[in-house]
Design a protein around this motif. Sequence first.
Motif, PDB file in Angstrom:
ATOM      1  N   THR A   1       0.828  -1.211   0.000  1.00 32.03           N
ATOM      2  CA  THR A   1       0.000   0.000   0.000  1.00 32.03           C
ATOM      3  C   THR A   1       0.857   1.253   0.000  1.00 32.03           C
ATOM      4  OG1 THR A   1      -1.696  -1.185   1.273  1.00 32.03           O
ATOM      5  CG2 THR A   1      -1.866   1.209   1.185  1.00 32.03           C
TER       6      THR A   1
ATOM      7  N   TRP B   1      -1.742   6.280 -10.869  1.00 31.57           N
ATOM      8  CA  TRP B   1      -0.772   5.482 -10.116  1.00 31.57           C
ATOM      9  C   TRP B   1      -0.177   4.417 -11.025  1.00 31.57           C
ATOM     10  CZ3 TRP B   1       0.811   6.400  -5.183  1.00 31.57           C
ATOM     11  CH2 TRP B   1      -0.003   7.194  -4.356  1.00 31.57           C
TER      12      TRP B   1
ATOM     13  N   ASN C   1      -2.858  -3.967 -14.356  1.00 32.13           N
ATOM     14  CA  ASN C   1      -3.918  -4.453 -13.479  1.00 32.13           C
ATOM     15  C   ASN C   1      -4.645  -5.640 -14.107  1.00 32.13           C
ATOM     16  OD1 ASN C   1      -5.754  -4.640 -11.372  1.00 32.13           O
ATOM     17  ND2 ASN C   1      -7.115  -3.081 -12.223  1.00 32.13           N
TER      18      ASN C   1
ATOM     19  N   ILE D   1      -4.538  -4.337  -8.970  1.00 31.42           N
ATOM     20  CA  ILE D   1      -4.251  -2.985  -8.486  1.00 31.42           C
ATOM     21  C   ILE D   1      -5.576  -2.276  -8.201  1.00 31.42           C
ATOM     22  CG2 ILE D   1      -3.223  -0.751  -9.033  1.00 31.42           C
ATOM     23  CD1 ILE D   1      -1.288  -2.199 -10.883  1.00 31.42           C
ATOM     24  N   LYS D   2      -5.690  -1.718  -6.985  1.00 37.12           N
ATOM     25  CA  LYS D   2      -6.869  -0.942  -6.600  1.00 37.12           C
ATOM     26  C   LYS D   2      -6.421   0.454  -6.177  1.00 37.12           C
ATOM     27  CE  LYS D   2      -9.726  -4.854  -5.081  1.00 37.12           C
ATOM     28  NZ  LYS D   2     -10.521  -5.418  -3.948  1.00 37.12           N
ATOM     29  N   SER D   3      -6.809   1.459  -6.956  1.00 35.29           N
ATOM     30  CA  SER D   3      -6.416   2.842  -6.670  1.00 35.29           C
ATOM     31  C   SER D   3      -7.644   3.708  -6.508  1.00 35.29           C
ATOM     32  CB  SER D   3      -5.536   3.389  -7.804  1.00 35.29           C
ATOM     33  OG  SER D   3      -4.368   2.615  -7.961  1.00 35.29           O
TER      34      SER D   3
ATOM     35  N   THR E   1      -3.329   3.728  -3.113  1.00 34.49           N
ATOM     36  CA  THR E   1      -3.256   2.628  -4.069  1.00 34.49           C
ATOM     37  C   THR E   1      -2.797   1.356  -3.381  1.00 34.49           C
ATOM     38  OG1 THR E   1      -2.282   1.885  -6.165  1.00 34.49           O
ATOM     39  CG2 THR E   1      -0.885   3.211  -4.730  1.00 34.49           C
TER      40      THR E   1
ATOM     41  N   CYS F   1       5.893   2.365  -6.225  1.00 33.18           N
ATOM     42  CA  CYS F   1       4.586   2.950  -6.504  1.00 33.18           C
ATOM     43  C   CYS F   1       4.819   4.400  -6.933  1.00 33.18           C
ATOM     44  CB  CYS F   1       3.649   2.873  -5.295  1.00 33.18           C
ATOM     45  SG  CYS F   1       4.341   3.505  -3.748  1.00 33.18           S
TER      46      CYS F   1
END
Length: 271
Positions: free
Chosen positions: A133, A145, A157, A164-166, A171, A189
Amino acid sequence: MAAAVLGPRGLLALLVLVGLVGGGLGTSPAIRTHVTEASGRLILTCNMSTTPSTAIAGHEWMHEEKVLQTDTESSPITTFTMDGTMEEKSGVYKCVYKTVPMVEAEVSISVPPQVIAYKKSEHGNEGDTGVLTCKNPSFPPVSSWVWYKTGQEPIINGSGRYIIKSTGNKTELRILKLSIEEDTGDYNCNATNTHGTGAAIVNLRVRSRLAALWPFLGIVAEVLVLVTIIFIYEKRRKPDEVLDDDDGGSAPLKSNATNHKDKNIRQRNAN
């Protein structure tokens, strides 16, 4: 022609409406803003360059709906001073003039992303899901990101085992079914906003599933060594104890023989 269609009352209503709109189109006083940084301090300034409709009864400085400073001065210039750098204090501030109606202006402190790793070093067990993170506490928000492992291409992703979760200034990189050989290493990152880019590094260490058992196995090994030492010690000590017992048993026999010899000698002397 339009007046004939509307009639006297319709024309009067139209004139009243135009008058109200025209009154609402009045412009607010112009306010010039700027930020000065010197000796670890920031000075925010607002300068009202035109005369307001009513007298200034004071000022307020606000940030995120919180009042930072208030006064009752009537000056068209107001300042707010705070300790820190632009990177530390980035955001949107407001200077408010207490007039009727109140007039306000925004003072923005904008910097490139100041990316921070939630944890600089993450640990995960082989076969589990690893979560890395990063976040950006600065202003303006991050527009994009990018994650990549050092020395490799950017991670896409949904490709392979990567998710990937932004969401705005945060992120997450999720790595499914961690592998010691493939996933151990440094991950970058990278964040981008309207003022530049920023980055942080997260080190990922993948442990074997047996890693959690090593402390227990160490304790068991220590106990086994201790038991073995005690067993060997006891086994070597027992023969010595047997010899001591034998010596203790022969002593009375020797004493009895001596007594018997003395008795015979006395009998001979008597005869």
